[in-house]
Design an enzyme around this catalytic site. Sequence first.
Site, PDB file in Angstrom:
ATOM      1  N   LYS A  13       0.844  -1.212   0.000  1.00 51.75           N
ATOM      2  CA  LYS A  13       0.000   0.000   0.000  1.00 51.75           C
ATOM      3  C   LYS A  13       0.876   1.259   0.000  1.00 51.75           C
ATOM      4  O   LYS A  13       0.648   2.180  -0.774  1.00 51.75           O
ATOM      5  CB  LYS A  13      -0.927   0.030   1.235  1.00 51.75           C
ATOM      6  CG  LYS A  13      -1.850  -1.172   1.362  1.00 51.75           C
ATOM      7  CD  LYS A  13      -2.825  -1.016   2.516  1.00 51.75           C
ATOM      8  CE  LYS A  13      -2.178  -0.986   3.888  1.00 51.75           C
ATOM      9  NZ  LYS A  13      -1.567  -2.258   4.318  1.00 51.75           N
ATOM     10  N   ARG A  88      -9.729   0.877   9.093  1.00 48.51           N
ATOM     11  CA  ARG A  88      -9.392  -0.506   9.424  1.00 48.51           C
ATOM     12  C   ARG A  88     -10.531  -1.198  10.164  1.00 48.51           C
ATOM     13  O   ARG A  88     -10.410  -2.382  10.494  1.00 48.51           O
ATOM     14  CB  ARG A  88      -8.152  -0.516  10.321  1.00 48.51           C
ATOM     15  CG  ARG A  88      -6.825  -0.748   9.581  1.00 48.51           C
ATOM     16  CD  ARG A  88      -5.727  -0.577  10.583  1.00 48.51           C
ATOM     17  NE  ARG A  88      -4.518  -1.259  10.354  1.00 48.51           N
ATOM     18  CZ  ARG A  88      -3.410  -0.725   9.849  1.00 48.51           C
ATOM     19  NH1 ARG A  88      -3.429   0.517   9.389  1.00 48.51           N
ATOM     20  NH2 ARG A  88      -2.307  -1.411   9.770  1.00 48.51           N
ATOM     21  N   ARG A 127      11.954  -6.271   5.383  1.00 54.89           N
ATOM     22  CA  ARG A 127      11.724  -4.893   4.927  1.00 54.89           C
ATOM     23  C   ARG A 127      12.570  -3.846   5.659  1.00 54.89           C
ATOM     24  O   ARG A 127      12.729  -3.907   6.871  1.00 54.89           O
ATOM     25  CB  ARG A 127      10.240  -4.583   5.125  1.00 54.89           C
ATOM     26  CG  ARG A 127       9.829  -3.150   4.877  1.00 54.89           C
ATOM     27  CD  ARG A 127       8.343  -3.039   4.698  1.00 54.89           C
ATOM     28  NE  ARG A 127       7.577  -3.041   5.935  1.00 54.89           N
ATOM     29  CZ  ARG A 127       6.274  -2.782   6.005  1.00 54.89           C
ATOM     30  NH1 ARG A 127       5.597  -2.521   4.900  1.00 54.89           N
ATOM     31  NH2 ARG A 127       5.644  -2.783   7.147  1.00 54.89           N
ATOM     32  N   ARG A 161      11.071  -1.079  10.944  1.00 52.53           N
ATOM     33  CA  ARG A 161      10.001  -0.798  11.908  1.00 52.53           C
ATOM     34  C   ARG A 161      10.071  -1.780  13.065  1.00 52.53           C
ATOM     35  O   ARG A 161      10.315  -2.965  12.866  1.00 52.53           O
ATOM     36  CB  ARG A 161       8.644  -0.924  11.209  1.00 52.53           C
ATOM     37  CG  ARG A 161       8.283   0.326  10.446  1.00 52.53           C
ATOM     38  CD  ARG A 161       7.063   0.151   9.622  1.00 52.53           C
ATOM     39  NE  ARG A 161       5.933  -0.450  10.329  1.00 52.53           N
ATOM     40  CZ  ARG A 161       4.711  -0.515   9.829  1.00 52.53           C
ATOM     41  NH1 ARG A 161       4.471  -0.007   8.633  1.00 52.53           N
ATOM     42  NH2 ARG A 161       3.746  -1.064  10.514  1.00 52.53           N
ATOM     43  N   ARG A 172      -0.941  -8.533  13.798  1.00 49.74           N
ATOM     44  CA  ARG A 172      -1.384  -7.580  12.764  1.00 49.74           C
ATOM     45  C   ARG A 172      -2.233  -8.287  11.706  1.00 49.74           C
ATOM     46  O   ARG A 172      -3.234  -7.737  11.231  1.00 49.74           O
ATOM     47  CB  ARG A 172      -0.170  -6.895  12.114  1.00 49.74           C
ATOM     48  CG  ARG A 172       0.477  -5.885  13.055  1.00 49.74           C
ATOM     49  CD  ARG A 172       1.929  -5.611  12.696  1.00 49.74           C
ATOM     50  NE  ARG A 172       2.080  -4.838  11.493  1.00 49.74           N
ATOM     51  CZ  ARG A 172       3.243  -4.707  10.829  1.00 49.74           C
ATOM     52  NH1 ARG A 172       4.326  -5.335  11.264  1.00 49.74           N
ATOM     53  NH2 ARG A 172       3.314  -3.966   9.754  1.00 49.74           N
TER      54      ARG A 172
HETATM   55  P1  AMP Z   1       0.638   0.596   9.457  1.00 49.36           P
HETATM   56  O1  AMP Z   1       1.819   1.477   9.260  1.00 49.36           O
HETATM   57  O2  AMP Z   1      -0.530   0.995   8.625  1.00 49.36           O
HETATM   58  O3  AMP Z   1       0.993  -0.868   9.294  1.00 49.36           O
HETATM   59  O4  AMP Z   1       0.166   0.783  10.981  1.00 49.36           O
HETATM   60  C1  AMP Z   1       1.028   0.474  12.041  1.00 49.36           C
HETATM   61  C2  AMP Z   1       0.225   0.295  13.329  1.00 49.36           C
HETATM   62  O5  AMP Z   1      -0.442   1.525  13.651  1.00 49.36           O
HETATM   63  C3  AMP Z   1      -0.875  -0.742  13.271  1.00 49.36           C
HETATM   64  O6  AMP Z   1      -0.403  -2.065  13.525  1.00 49.36           O
HETATM   65  C4  AMP Z   1      -1.833  -0.239  14.380  1.00 49.36           C
HETATM   66  O7  AMP Z   1      -1.314  -0.526  15.654  1.00 49.36           O
HETATM   67  C5  AMP Z   1      -1.751   1.271  14.180  1.00 49.36           C
HETATM   68  N1  AMP Z   1      -2.749   1.770  13.191  1.00 49.36           N
HETATM   69  C6  AMP Z   1      -2.494   2.359  11.991  1.00 49.36           C
HETATM   70  N2  AMP Z   1      -3.625   2.716  11.374  1.00 49.36           N
HETATM   71  C7  AMP Z   1      -4.643   2.347  12.189  1.00 49.36           C
HETATM   72  C8  AMP Z   1      -6.061   2.419  12.084  1.00 49.36           C
HETATM   73  N3  AMP Z   1      -6.676   2.952  11.014  1.00 49.36           N
HETATM   74  N4  AMP Z   1      -6.792   1.942  13.142  1.00 49.36           N
HETATM   75  C9  AMP Z   1      -6.204   1.403  14.228  1.00 49.36           C
HETATM   76  N5  AMP Z   1      -4.861   1.277  14.371  1.00 49.36           N
HETATM   77  C10 AMP Z   1      -4.077   1.744  13.360  1.00 49.36           C
END
Ligand code: AMP
Length: 215
Positions: A13, A88, A127, A161, A172
Site C-alpha cells: 500500500k 481498518r 523490509r 520498523r 497484525r
Molecule cells: P501501518 O503502518 O498501517 O501498518 O500501521 C502500524 C500500526 O499503527 C498498526 O499495527 C496499528 O497498531 C496502528 N494503526 C495504523 N492505522 C490504524 C487504524 N486505522 N486503526 C487502528 N490502528 C491503526
Amino acid sequence: MNIILLGPPGAGKGTQARYLVENRDMVQLSTGDMLREAKDSGTEMGDIVADVMARGALVTDEIVIGLIREKLEAKTEHGGFIFDGFPRTLAQADALGDLLAAQGETLDAVIEMRVDDEALVERITARSTCANCGEVYNDNTKPIPADGKCVNCGGTEFKRRADDNEESLKTRLMAYYKQTSPLVGYYHAKGLLGVVDGLASMDEVRASIAAVLDR
Ligand code: AMP
C-alpha cells in the site's frame, strides 16, 4: 478523486501510495505514519499508542478518526486523498464517509491489494526503508545498494520498523482478517471495490491500480 488502499500489512500500500503521490498529485494519509510520528515525538497520544502498536493491535477508532478529521478539515489544493491503512474497522469506514460528506467530498474507489500470507511474512521481516525518502527495500529482492546509498535520494540512513517482526505480524494479520477484511464486502456493496493482485510485478500493480482509477 479520493481513494482507499486496502490490504494486509506488507501488501504494498505504502509503495503504491508514494507512486500515486508523485504521479497524480495526490496526498497520502497514512494513519500508521501519523501514529509513528506521534510516538517518536513523545506526545501524550504517542505514549498511549506505543504499546498497542508494538504488539500489532489496533489503536482506538477515536484516536485514528481524530487524526484523519484534522487532515480533512485543513483544506489544501491537490489531486485527492489516498487513505493508506485507514479505515481498518467498520466504525472507521462509517466515520470516513461522514467526514468526506461534511467536506462536500466523495469516496471514489477502494483498491483491495491481495497478497497471500506467506509472501507477507517474507516481505515484512525482510523490509527496511530509507530514513530520508521512505524508499522501500527488501533484503532478498531489493537490497540496500552496496555503496550504502538510497537509489532514490542518495540518503545513507535506513530503518526497520519495530513491529516488523514475526510475533507482531501474527497479531497484525489477525487484526486484518478479523477487523479490517469485512470492509471488502462493505465497499463491494457500495460499488466502489477494485481488486488488484499485490503479488504481480510493481509495474503490473501500478497498471492495475490505474485501470481501476481511470475506469
Ligand atoms: P501501518 O503502518 O498501517 O501498518 O500501521 C502500524 C500500526 O499503527 C498498526 O499495527 C496499528 O497498531 C496502528 N494503526 C495504523 N492505522 C490504524 C487504524 N486505522 N486503526 C487502528 N490502528 C491503526
